[in-house]
Design a protein around this motif. Structure first.
Motif, PDB file in Angstrom:
ATOM      1  N   LEU A  26      -3.749  13.636   5.288  1.00 30.73           N
ATOM      2  CA  LEU A  26      -5.327  13.074   5.411  1.00 30.73           C
ATOM      3  C   LEU A  26      -6.129  13.032   4.175  1.00 30.73           C
ATOM      4  CD1 LEU A  26      -7.411  12.152   7.555  1.00 30.73           C
ATOM      5  CD2 LEU A  26      -8.272  14.093   7.585  1.00 30.73           C
ATOM      6  N   VAL A  27      -6.387  14.279   3.162  1.00 27.91           N
ATOM      7  CA  VAL A  27      -7.385  13.824   2.457  1.00 27.91           C
ATOM      8  C   VAL A  27      -6.259  12.681   1.362  1.00 27.91           C
ATOM      9  CG1 VAL A  27      -7.787  15.065  -0.060  1.00 27.91           C
ATOM     10  CG2 VAL A  27      -7.631  15.925   2.631  1.00 27.91           C
ATOM     11  N   LEU A  28      -4.886  13.025   1.263  1.00 30.90           N
ATOM     12  CA  LEU A  28      -4.355  11.891  -0.011  1.00 30.90           C
ATOM     13  C   LEU A  28      -4.288  10.511   0.830  1.00 30.90           C
ATOM     14  CD1 LEU A  28      -2.856  11.421  -2.404  1.00 30.90           C
ATOM     15  CD2 LEU A  28      -0.991  11.773  -1.054  1.00 30.90           C
ATOM     16  N   ALA A  29      -4.198  10.004   1.829  1.00 30.19           N
ATOM     17  CA  ALA A  29      -4.401   8.751   2.258  1.00 30.19           C
ATOM     18  C   ALA A  29      -5.855   8.009   2.469  1.00 30.19           C
ATOM     19  CB  ALA A  29      -3.900   8.869   3.789  1.00 30.19           C
TER      20      ALA A  29
ATOM     21  N   GLY B  19       0.880  -1.059  -0.128  1.00 26.00           N
ATOM     22  CA  GLY B  19       0.063  -0.349   0.667  1.00 26.00           C
ATOM     23  C   GLY B  19       1.301   1.010  -0.003  1.00 26.00           C
ATOM     24  N   LEU B  20       1.945   0.776   1.061  1.00 25.95           N
ATOM     25  CA  LEU B  20       2.402   2.450   0.882  1.00 25.95           C
ATOM     26  C   LEU B  20       2.936   3.011  -0.581  1.00 25.95           C
ATOM     27  CD1 LEU B  20       4.468   2.453   3.901  1.00 25.95           C
ATOM     28  CD2 LEU B  20       2.560   4.228   3.783  1.00 25.95           C
ATOM     29  N   PRO B  21       3.615   2.054  -1.519  1.00 24.37           N
ATOM     30  CA  PRO B  21       4.114   2.489  -2.494  1.00 24.37           C
ATOM     31  C   PRO B  21       3.632   3.062  -3.540  1.00 24.37           C
ATOM     32  CG  PRO B  21       4.785  -0.153  -1.882  1.00 24.37           C
ATOM     33  CD  PRO B  21       4.379   0.687  -1.315  1.00 24.37           C
ATOM     34  N   LEU B  22       1.813   2.864  -3.386  1.00 24.83           N
ATOM     35  CA  LEU B  22       1.336   3.691  -3.840  1.00 24.83           C
ATOM     36  C   LEU B  22       1.051   4.921  -3.336  1.00 24.83           C
ATOM     37  CD1 LEU B  22      -0.999   3.726  -6.794  1.00 24.83           C
ATOM     38  CD2 LEU B  22      -2.789   3.133  -4.026  1.00 24.83           C
ATOM     39  N   LEU B  23       0.655   4.713  -2.195  1.00 25.69           N
ATOM     40  CA  LEU B  23       0.623   6.184  -1.203  1.00 25.69           C
ATOM     41  C   LEU B  23       1.938   6.556  -2.072  1.00 25.69           C
ATOM     42  CD1 LEU B  23      -0.393   5.781   2.031  1.00 25.69           C
ATOM     43  CD2 LEU B  23      -1.640   6.739   0.429  1.00 25.69           C
TER      44      LEU B  23
ATOM     45  N   GLY C  77      -8.313  -1.965   8.299  1.00 29.00           N
ATOM     46  CA  GLY C  77      -7.768  -3.040   7.409  1.00 29.00           C
ATOM     47  C   GLY C  77      -7.180  -3.550   8.060  1.00 29.00           C
ATOM     48  N   PHE C  78      -6.254  -3.387   9.008  1.00 32.23           N
ATOM     49  CA  PHE C  78      -5.236  -4.868   9.445  1.00 32.23           C
ATOM     50  C   PHE C  78      -6.136  -5.832  10.245  1.00 32.23           C
ATOM     51  CE2 PHE C  78      -2.666  -1.321   9.216  1.00 32.23           C
ATOM     52  CZ  PHE C  78      -1.702  -1.129   8.804  1.00 32.23           C
ATOM     53  N   ILE C  79      -7.029  -5.522  10.840  1.00 33.23           N
ATOM     54  CA  ILE C  79      -7.832  -6.649  11.586  1.00 33.23           C
ATOM     55  C   ILE C  79      -8.494  -7.380  10.410  1.00 33.23           C
ATOM     56  CG2 ILE C  79     -10.053  -6.355  13.009  1.00 33.23           C
ATOM     57  CD1 ILE C  79      -8.393  -3.963  14.380  1.00 33.23           C
ATOM     58  N   ALA C  80      -9.248  -6.280   9.763  1.00 32.59           N
ATOM     59  CA  ALA C  80     -10.194  -7.344   8.401  1.00 32.59           C
ATOM     60  C   ALA C  80      -9.116  -7.727   8.189  1.00 32.59           C
ATOM     61  CB  ALA C  80     -10.369  -6.169   7.242  1.00 32.59           C
ATOM     62  N   ILE C  81      -8.020  -7.757   7.180  1.00 40.08           N
ATOM     63  CA  ILE C  81      -6.619  -8.269   7.256  1.00 40.08           C
ATOM     64  C   ILE C  81      -6.589  -9.793   7.751  1.00 40.08           C
ATOM     65  CG2 ILE C  81      -4.598  -8.854   5.764  1.00 40.08           C
ATOM     66  CD1 ILE C  81      -4.863  -5.842   4.827  1.00 40.08           C
ATOM     67  N   GLU C  82      -6.293 -10.129   8.786  1.00 42.30           N
ATOM     68  CA  GLU C  82      -5.726 -11.004   9.041  1.00 42.30           C
ATOM     69  C   GLU C  82      -7.768 -11.356   9.593  1.00 42.30           C
ATOM     70  OE1 GLU C  82      -3.175 -11.131  10.679  1.00 42.30           O
ATOM     71  OE2 GLU C  82      -1.886  -9.500  10.878  1.00 42.30           O
ATOM     72  N   ALA C  83      -8.344 -11.053  10.278  1.00 40.37           N
ATOM     73  CA  ALA C  83      -9.690 -11.841  10.401  1.00 40.37           C
ATOM     74  C   ALA C  83      -9.429 -12.672   8.889  1.00 40.37           C
ATOM     75  CB  ALA C  83     -10.816 -11.175  10.135  1.00 40.37           C
ATOM     76  N   GLY C  84      -9.852 -11.419   8.132  1.00 37.39           N
ATOM     77  CA  GLY C  84      -9.803 -12.473   6.375  1.00 37.39           C
ATOM     78  C   GLY C  84      -8.932 -14.066   6.237  1.00 37.39           C
TER      79      GLY C  84
ATOM     80  N   TYR D 165      -4.503  -2.159  -0.035  1.00 37.33           N
ATOM     81  CA  TYR D 165      -4.521  -0.029  -0.615  1.00 37.33           C
ATOM     82  C   TYR D 165      -5.584  -0.146   0.838  1.00 37.33           C
ATOM     83  CZ  TYR D 165      -2.127  -1.644  -4.360  1.00 37.33           C
ATOM     84  OH  TYR D 165      -1.139  -2.057  -5.299  1.00 37.33           O
ATOM     85  N   VAL D 166      -6.571  -0.468   1.450  1.00 40.44           N
ATOM     86  CA  VAL D 166      -8.001  -0.389   2.005  1.00 40.44           C
ATOM     87  C   VAL D 166      -6.432  -0.034   3.181  1.00 40.44           C
ATOM     88  CG1 VAL D 166      -9.219  -1.032   3.536  1.00 40.44           C
ATOM     89  CG2 VAL D 166      -9.181  -1.731   1.029  1.00 40.44           C
ATOM     90  N   ALA D 167      -5.622  -1.079   3.572  1.00 38.21           N
ATOM     91  CA  ALA D 167      -5.232  -0.869   5.479  1.00 38.21           C
ATOM     92  C   ALA D 167      -4.749   0.101   5.106  1.00 38.21           C
ATOM     93  CB  ALA D 167      -4.940  -2.187   5.989  1.00 38.21           C
ATOM     94  N   ALA D 168      -3.624   0.719   4.104  1.00 37.83           N
ATOM     95  CA  ALA D 168      -2.577   1.040   3.846  1.00 37.83           C
ATOM     96  C   ALA D 168      -3.191   2.602   4.276  1.00 37.83           C
ATOM     97  CB  ALA D 168      -1.710   1.512   3.354  1.00 37.83           C
ATOM     98  N   GLY D 169      -4.542   3.742   3.830  1.00 42.29           N
ATOM     99  CA  GLY D 169      -4.796   4.192   4.086  1.00 42.29           C
ATOM    100  C   GLY D 169      -5.186   4.747   4.621  1.00 42.29           C
ATOM    101  N   PHE D 170      -6.059   3.664   5.261  1.00 45.03           N
ATOM    102  CA  PHE D 170      -6.873   3.960   6.773  1.00 45.03           C
ATOM    103  C   PHE D 170      -5.461   4.436   7.837  1.00 45.03           C
ATOM    104  CE2 PHE D 170     -10.727   2.895   4.478  1.00 45.03           C
ATOM    105  CZ  PHE D 170     -11.165   4.395   5.352  1.00 45.03           C
TER     106      PHE D 170
END
Ligand code: HDD
Ligand code: HEM
Ligand code: HEM
Lengths: 343, 444
Positions: free
Chosen positions: B217-220, B28-32, B365-372, B189-194
């Motif tokens: 903030l807006v960019l993320a 995610g960070l490289p996209l940012l 986002g991280f929580i959702a990734i781990e859960a998923g 991307y979801v997780a990194a953005g948030f």
């Protein structure tokens, strides 16, 4: 040449590249631990700066070796990681702490939030990793991994707690130290370069002594390896390695700095190639031939076709990386050098 | 101590859970970075370049931990699952070999990027973010397709326990690949953005509403706001795919024990494995049949309908699934709130509650990734390769795995502690141009 031999060549080439590039990063830890004299801090700092941009890339060579094993030699991979459960686990811990300590130290240095002991952890882990990887390689060559009906039957320690394997561990550490010291002579000058030159000379002597001793030990502790080593092919490669060692001494002695890194790297490549030549056609001495542990031909073919295609991206990128960061890293000179690195 | 298989499963799960946390940011960070530095180049606003510079520092740190934890996984395939690799290696190894090239590309350009701020021209430097972004997405694609193969093993024949007729394309593009790779990569991307947005929301809550913080903030959140709805749509597609192709996993996710026509969607609830039902859930009548099969009266097979030694433990699948979905909708809500607010006020003036909501969403986002991943991995059990090889058959014959479990748990604890010590003292939101970069003017 059959597909599995080519794939075994890829494993060998990957190991050589890992030794030539990654080995120097482990050597960085060796000389961080052994930094001494009035310029001790500068030695450490120069190594630290030289490693920064490249160590993660250098590490990927190991990953390449692993994925080649998975794809082309899954059976050998299973045997090795079962038989060498203990040394490989310890090497892995070393890899983890080496990498993390370096990254934490780097972040701390650039953001002013240094953590204690990262330098120490980095050094210790950098020495443990090649040591235990060397033990593992010594076990593969030493012929004490026993496989029966597709099951590893040797114990946790017997394959690698052997004089020959232990000597191989020391050789691995010596290789790392030798490479780093040689590479650093080309990236420093003045008194600091002298420091590295002396270290390079000392470690080449140590390396020469250890390899000679290992061959002698092989005579009674690694018979299968000894037998194969005395065949014509391996002898030629070994003689070339000896010539490389002598050439390294000469270029270091005469101060032919630009030649030092390639000659040193070539010497190390030949030392490892000598081991490879002696192993051939066995993957794990004394029983498992390359063809016994290879994957099926379709997989091998796909893999061997993908490799050169991938290299079309890889090689120019690697050249770009090393070219971008090939300059002097002596902290005392960096202030004047083109583009001070980040701090 | 624990037996080999239990220890190996625990250690594998722990190691993967650790790795994915770093790689989500590694993707995610490289996209940012690409966006921030690119906007900086285009608009000439130095704030963006400074933003990218700061993010790149933490990216370097997290990447390194991602790389070492990935190496742990590679070794663990041999140390813990040697028999599985002996079987699967020649089938999925090729995928990992391609991933190796992606790693190389990523590591090379990351090295140039992080250490090349002063050495490259601004445009050349920005260009480096493109191979990093692309290669990291490709690594995710390759590794997740290997995992998809574990769920939908294709592209080989099994004759008397011997693997033959391997077709690497069918392995890599197995039926689960499109669903899992899309959903699994977007998640980063979801997780990194948030995660990034949370840092600046926190700074604003503490009263620092500088232009730097507002723009960051807006960019993320913009990245997160694009990715989140797509993520939810792709999750829905994944679930429908499972309904047809891994019905045991689907039943476990939904807490469905009995085979039922017009099955309700159960939200939350308590999975009672003794009574074989899911109690106290909010039930939406017939919704599950519809979500799974686009038909309110479709039959949903329950866990009791399958061979009992071939179903996963439903509690380990149902609860994480609820967590993932809840986190997904919460993030969607927060992103929508922020951008509606932005659009209505035509300025970045989020109120306190909104900032708290962003802060709350930042780990989601991280929580959702781990859960998923728990849903995917626990839901595949008892198979390591679905309906081909059992997890217990894939483990190493070695005994000492519990020692590794203890040693590596301690190692992860040490790494995490060190990382927290570094990051909690780090101040990415304080914009203070340094003397060394005189071209960046102070903006207040
Ligand atoms: C930002 C993270 C995130 C969010 C918001 C969601 N997911 Fe997810 N989900 C993942 C992150 C994730 C994941 C961690 O990335 C998984 C694990 C395996 C995979 O490919 O993606 C996953 C797996 C996964 C699976 C299992 C796939 C399989 O085993 O083949 C299903 C059925 C869903 N998700 C469904 C959903 C639904 C219906 C969502 C609606 C809100 C949702 N996910 C939101
Ligand atoms: C990165 C996110 C992932 C997480 C958090 C995760 C989590 C887990 C967990 C919790 C387990 C233990 C399940 C159990 O035994 O009950 C597990 C097992 C396993 N996972 Fe994953 N997983 C991830 C991705 C992957 C990927 C991409 C692969 C392979 C390509 C993979 C391969 C395995 C294997 C081989 C096992 C052991 C066998 C098994 O338990 O079935 N995992 N994982
Ligand atoms: C879904 C799960 C996974 C995702 C999305 C993922 C993604 C990534 C990414 C983006 C990186 C680059 C480094 C970083 O960003 O920190 C990375 C590193 C790595 N991953 Fe994973 N990975 C996953 C699972 C796995 C598994 C199962 C393995 C083991 C076989 C693995 C092995 C590695 C290795 C060896 C590295 C280090 C490469 C290097 O040295 O640069 N990963 N992973």
């Amino acid at each position: 040449m059959s597909l599995e031999i080519l794939a075994a060549g890829v494993v060998m080439a990957g190991l050589i590249a890992y030794a030539m590039f990654g080995g120097a990063d482990f050597g960085g830890g060796v000389w961080t631990a052994l930094a001494s004299g009035p310029r001790g801090a500068r030695q450490r700092e120069a190594i630290f700066q030289a490693m920064g941009p490249v160590w993660e890339t250098n590490h990927v060579w190991l990953i390449l070796v692993l994925v080649t094993l998975w794809t082309a030699f899954p059976t050998a991979f299973a045997y090795l990681f079962t038989a060498l459960f203990v040394p490989l686990s310890i090497a892995l811990l070393g890899i983890v702490f080496r990498g993390a300590a370096f990254a934490y130290r780097h972040f701390g240095a650039s953001e002013g939030t240094e953590l204690p002991a990262t330098g120490l952890v980095f050094s210790v882990a950098s020495i443990l990793t090649p040591l235990f990887m060397g033990f593992a390689i010594g076990a593969v060559a030493g012929g004490r991994i026993e496989v029966e009906d597709g099951n590893v039957v040797s114990g946790y320690v017997s394959p690698w707690v052997q004089p020959f394997a232990l000597a191989c561990g020391l050789i691995a550490v010596a290789i790392c130290g030798f490479l780093t010291a040689c590479y650093m002579t080309a990236r420093t000058d003045g008194a600091l370069r002298e420091d590295f030159r002396r270290r390079a000379l000392a470690s080449s002597v140590v390396l020469g002594g250890l390899t000679t001793a290992a061959i002698a030990i092989a005579y009674w502790n690694a018979e299968a390896f000894w037998d194969r080593l005395s065949a014509p092919g391996p002898i030629v490669v070994m003689l070339l390695a000896v010539a490389g060692g002598i050439a390294s001494l000469i270029v270091l002695w005469r101060g032919l700095w630009p030649l030092v890194p390639p000659v040193a790297a070539g010497t190390v490549a030949l030392v490892i190639a000598a081991w490879g030549a002696a192993q051939y056609p066995y993957f794990i001495l004394p029983s498992e031939r390359i063809s016994d542990v290879a994957a099926n031909d379709t997989t091998l073919r796909f893999f061997l076709v993908a490799l050169p295609i991938g290299s079309l991206i890889l090689v120019p990128s690697l050249v770009l990386l090393y070219w971008t960061f090939s300059e002097n890293t002596d902290p005392a000179r960096r202030t004047t050098a083109r583009g001070r690195a980040q701090r | 101590m624990f037996d080999t298989v239990t220890s190996a499963r625990a250690l594998m799960g722990l190691s993967l859970a650790f790795h994915i946390g770093f790689t989500a940011l590694g993707i995610g960070l490289p996209l940012l970075l690409l966006l921030a530095e690119g906007i900086g180049l285009k608009t000439g606003n130095p704030l963006y370049r400074e933003m990218a510079r700061r993010w790149s520092r933490v990216a370097a740190l997290l990447f390194a931990v991602g790389a070492v934890s990935g190496t742990v996984l590679s070794f663990e395939f041999g140390l813990l699952w040697s028999r599985w690799m002996e079987f699967s290696g020649e089938i999925i190894g090729f995928t990992f070999a391609l991933e190796g090239f992606a790693f190389f590309t990523e590591a090379i350009f990351l090295g140039i990027y992080i250490y090349g701020w002063e050495r490259l021209s601004p445009v050349a430097h920005w260009l480096c973010t493109i191979p990093i972004t692309v290669a990291s997405a490709f690594s995710a694609f390759f590794v997740i397709s290997a995992n998809a193969w574990m769920n939908q093993p294709r592209g080989f024949e099994l004759v008397n326990g011997q693997v033959s007729d391997i077709n690497p394309w069918r392995v890599m593009f197995n039926p689960a690949t499109p669903y899992q790779t899309t959903h699994g990569t977007l998640a980063a991307y979801v997780a990194a953005g948030f995660a990034v947005a949370g840092v600046y929301a926190w700074a604003m809550l503490r009263g620092d509403r500088s232009e730097y913080n507002r723009r960051a903030l807006v960019l993320a959140l913009a990245v997160a706001a694009v990715a989140t709805p797509l993520q939810i749509v792709s999750g829905d597609l994944s679930a429908r795919f499972l309904a047809r192709n891994q019905p045991q996993k689907f039943a476990a996710m939904e807490g469905q024990f009995k085979t039922e026509k017009g099955a309700p969607l159960r939200i939350g609830g308590w999975v009672d494995v003794n009574a074989r039902e899911t109690r106290y859930a909010i039930e939406i009548p017939k919704a599950l049949s519809f979500l799974g099969y686009e038909d309110f009266n479709a039959e949903v097979r329950g866990l009791d309908d399958f061979a009992q030694d071939e179903i996963p433990e439903p509690r380990l699948v149902h609860y994480p699934f609820q967590v993932m979905v809840a986190a997904g909708f919460f993030m969607l809500f927060v992103a929508a709130w922020f951008f509606v607010n932005l659009w209505r006020t035509r300025s970045v003036r989020p109120g306190r509650w909104l900032l708290y909501a962003i802060l709350a969403a930042s780990p989601m986002g991280f929580i959702a990734i781990e859960a998923g991943w728990f849903v995917t991995e626990f839901g595949r059990q008892p198979w390591i390769v679905w309906q081909v090889m059992r997890t217990s058959e894939g483990a190493t014959p070695r005994e000492g795995v519990w020692v590794l479990l203890i040693v590596f748990s301690l190692a992860y604890a040490a790494l995490t502690a060190g990382l927290l010590m570094l990051l909690l003292r780090w101040r990415p939101h304080l914009f203070e141009p340094r003397r060394r970069f005189p071209e960046v003017p102070r903006v207040t």
